[in-house]
Design an enzyme around this catalytic site. Structure first.
Site, PDB file in Angstrom:
ATOM      1  N   GLU A 318       0.858  -1.176   0.000  1.00  0.00           N
ATOM      2  CA  GLU A 318       0.000   0.000   0.000  1.00  0.00           C
ATOM      3  C   GLU A 318       0.901   1.234   0.000  1.00  0.00           C
ATOM      4  O   GLU A 318       1.365   1.662   1.064  1.00  0.00           O
ATOM      5  CB  GLU A 318      -0.916  -0.024   1.226  1.00  0.00           C
ATOM      6  CG  GLU A 318      -1.832  -1.253   1.249  1.00  0.00           C
ATOM      7  CD  GLU A 318      -2.467  -1.507   2.609  1.00  0.00           C
ATOM      8  OE1 GLU A 318      -2.289  -0.666   3.521  1.00  0.00           O
ATOM      9  OE2 GLU A 318      -3.126  -2.552   2.762  1.00  0.00           O
ATOM     10  N   TYR A 366       0.601  17.717  12.327  1.00  0.00           N
ATOM     11  CA  TYR A 366       1.785  16.867  12.338  1.00  0.00           C
ATOM     12  C   TYR A 366       3.097  17.645  12.376  1.00  0.00           C
ATOM     13  O   TYR A 366       4.166  17.047  12.276  1.00  0.00           O
ATOM     14  CB  TYR A 366       1.806  15.974  11.093  1.00  0.00           C
ATOM     15  CG  TYR A 366       0.710  14.958  11.012  1.00  0.00           C
ATOM     16  CD1 TYR A 366       0.371  14.182  12.116  1.00  0.00           C
ATOM     17  CD2 TYR A 366       0.005  14.756   9.828  1.00  0.00           C
ATOM     18  CE1 TYR A 366      -0.634  13.241  12.042  1.00  0.00           C
ATOM     19  CE2 TYR A 366      -1.003  13.814   9.745  1.00  0.00           C
ATOM     20  CZ  TYR A 366      -1.317  13.046  10.860  1.00  0.00           C
ATOM     21  OH  TYR A 366      -2.314  12.113  10.779  1.00  0.00           O
ATOM     22  N   CYS A 393      -8.809  31.969  12.552  1.00  0.00           N
ATOM     23  CA  CYS A 393      -8.622  32.596  13.852  1.00  0.00           C
ATOM     24  C   CYS A 393      -7.847  31.662  14.781  1.00  0.00           C
ATOM     25  O   CYS A 393      -8.358  31.259  15.830  1.00  0.00           O
ATOM     26  CB  CYS A 393      -9.987  32.931  14.457  1.00  0.00           C
ATOM     27  SG  CYS A 393     -10.185  34.675  14.733  1.00  0.00           S
ATOM     28  N   TYR A 423      -3.973  13.698   1.709  1.00  0.00           N
ATOM     29  CA  TYR A 423      -4.606  14.042   2.980  1.00  0.00           C
ATOM     30  C   TYR A 423      -5.083  15.489   3.097  1.00  0.00           C
ATOM     31  O   TYR A 423      -5.902  15.787   3.968  1.00  0.00           O
ATOM     32  CB  TYR A 423      -3.679  13.704   4.166  1.00  0.00           C
ATOM     33  CG  TYR A 423      -3.239  12.270   4.140  1.00  0.00           C
ATOM     34  CD1 TYR A 423      -4.154  11.256   4.361  1.00  0.00           C
ATOM     35  CD2 TYR A 423      -1.934  11.917   3.829  1.00  0.00           C
ATOM     36  CE1 TYR A 423      -3.781   9.917   4.289  1.00  0.00           C
ATOM     37  CE2 TYR A 423      -1.545  10.592   3.757  1.00  0.00           C
ATOM     38  CZ  TYR A 423      -2.471   9.599   3.988  1.00  0.00           C
ATOM     39  OH  TYR A 423      -2.107   8.294   3.903  1.00  0.00           O
TER      40      TYR A 423
END
Length: 466
Positions: A318, A366, A393, A423
């Site tokens: 994958e 991340y 904000c 993502y």
């Protein structure tokens, strides 16, 4: 090299110099080719992707917008398909999926990995062969498992004893047999961010080999009449640049594979080595080519199987973000440029754009690094260290933490960020009631909308208040 200060590079004498890996460019207009899709280049300062000038695309579709290079996507899919010709290659639907992309994946001969009812819906809408779909997830409900089985999904990757029981009940009710892989944790932690290292023991995915749960799960699957045991599934993490981390994991998983044969008398026909191969977001990243990964991983498995005196199972991988990640960039319009004086006489230039953490949460979530470039003009100005921020904000609403941009960057400039295919759109949100950007495919000088821009009507559609 930049001078390092014990409190961090931002406090080094002489003002802001950036992290050590980020060096001032000779030409702030130039693209670092390894960070961009294969068709991306500059023409007199104008960024061109798929034969389309980004400025022309923006004139029609506005900003922010995701720009997907179809030829590059297909070429990367083909590269993994060809390099891993003896494997089944599963495209990660969670990285980015829409109906058109699911069709591209099918056309390029790849299988598809989904992990939610919504992703399965998109795959089936695209008429993707369900026999080539793998279904992941650590908390699959009874209804979604029932739908997956009824749809003919080729393999379900089980993740808990409760799921095995649910699946056995469903197959009995439907009088069907379901192919199953057992996800195991091999106790190997990939060298990556803690939140995306998924094979060490203290996390939510899989059955532990060390504790014996993995063997017990295999035994239960094998004993269930409606479940067909395909093999073991291992995934050691994400943003992985070479095959070294797979060696220990493969050894442990193959030992379990051999034990199942010895003690249960069962030869499992398949094994999934996972993947999660990395891409270059900045110049500090150096990912391996698919052919090298395939050669190294195949040798690891063959050597281990030879030592265990077992046949090599049918392998699958994958690649994760490695296919779609570099194929997309995000284009923004600069709204404000604000020099901010810091201690010691240093100045940080904040460049605010019309998107932010609603279309790319990865920097905030991340601590991910990105690059960027001015996309619609050439500049003769010297480079300055800038921080590209969004309009939300939140003080943590950062798109590109550190990058050198021309000193004359100004409101109205177009700014493009590479490596946003994986993502970013999948994790996009309506934070601050932002409207999610469109995904525009480009190829051979033509543009095509894959996902349209959200509208205020979309935003209000779920608001049932008077």
């Amino acid at each position: 090299m930049s001078t390092t200060h014990e409190a961090g590079w931002a406090h080094a004498p002489g003002g802001l110099r950036g992290p050590n890996w980020l060096q001032p460019p000779t030409d702030p207009n130039a693209l670092v080719a390894s960070l961009w899709s294969s068709t991306a280049h500059k023409e007199d300062g104008d960024l061109v992707v798929g034969g389309v000038a980004v400025a022309d695309l923006v004139a029609e579709h506005n900003t922010p917008a995701y720009v997907l290079d179809e030829a590059d996507f297909r070429a990367r899919a083909q590269a993994f398909r060809d390099a891993f010709a003896d494997y089944d290659v599963y495209y990660a639907g969670k990285a980015f999926l829409c109906t058109s992309v699911a069709r591209w994946v099918a056309e390029e001969g790849l299988s598809l990995d989904v992990c939610s009812p919504g992703e399965l819906t998109i795959a089936l809408r695209a008429q993707f062969d369900p026999a080539r779909i793998g279904y992941h997830g650590n908390n699959k409900t009874h209804p979604e498992l029932r739908r997956a089985v009824a749809s003919g999904v080729g393999r379900i990757v089980v993740d808990s004893f409760a799921e095995i029981e649910r699946l056995a009940q469903i197959t009995e009710e439907l009088d069907l047999v379901q192919g199953v892989m057992v996800r195991v944790t091999a106790g190997v932690e990939a060298h990556t961010h803690e939140y995306i290292a998924t094979a060490h023991e203290d996390q939510k995915f899989g059955f532990s080999i060390t504790s014996g749960d993995a063997f017990d799960a295999v035994r239960r699957v094998e004993a269930a009449p409606g479940l067909r045991l395909l093999g073991l599934h291992s995934h050691i993490g994400s943003q992985i640049f070479d095959a070294s981390g797979f060696e220990v994991a493969a050894r442990r998983v193959l030992r379990l594979h051999a034990r199942v044969g010895d003690e249960l008398g069962v030869t499992m026909p398949e094994m999934d080595l996972g993947g999660g191969f990395g891409i270059a977001y900045t110049t500090q990243d150096d990912p391996s080519e698919p052919a090298r990964l395939a050669s190294e991983m195949t040798k690891i498995v063959q050597d281990e199987c030879r030592g265990l005196e077992i046949e090599v199972p049918r392998l699958s991988i994958e690649p994760g973000r490695a296919i779609v990640g570099p194929s997309m960039c995000t284009v923004y319009t600069v709204g404000t440029v604000k020099p901010v004086a810091l201690d010691g006489g240093a100045v940080r230039t904040y460049v605010s754009v019309d998107g932010g953490m609603s279309d790319n949460i990865r920097t905030a979530l991340y601590d991910a690094d990105y690059s960027c470039t001015i996309a619609a003009r050439a500049s003769a100005a010297p480079p300055v260290l800038a921080r590209v921020v969004g309009k939300h904000c939140e003080a943590g609403d950062i798109v590109v933490r550190d990058e050198f941009l021309p000193a004359d960057v100004a409101p109205g400039d177009l700014l493009a960020v590479p490596g946003t295919g994986a993502y970013c759109r999948s994790m996009a949100s309506n934070y601050n009631h932002a409207l999610r950007p469109p995904v525009i495919a480009v190829r051979d000088g033509e543009t095509r909308v894959l996902l349209r821009r959200e509208t205020e009507d979309d935003l209000l559609a779920t608001d049932v208040g008077a």
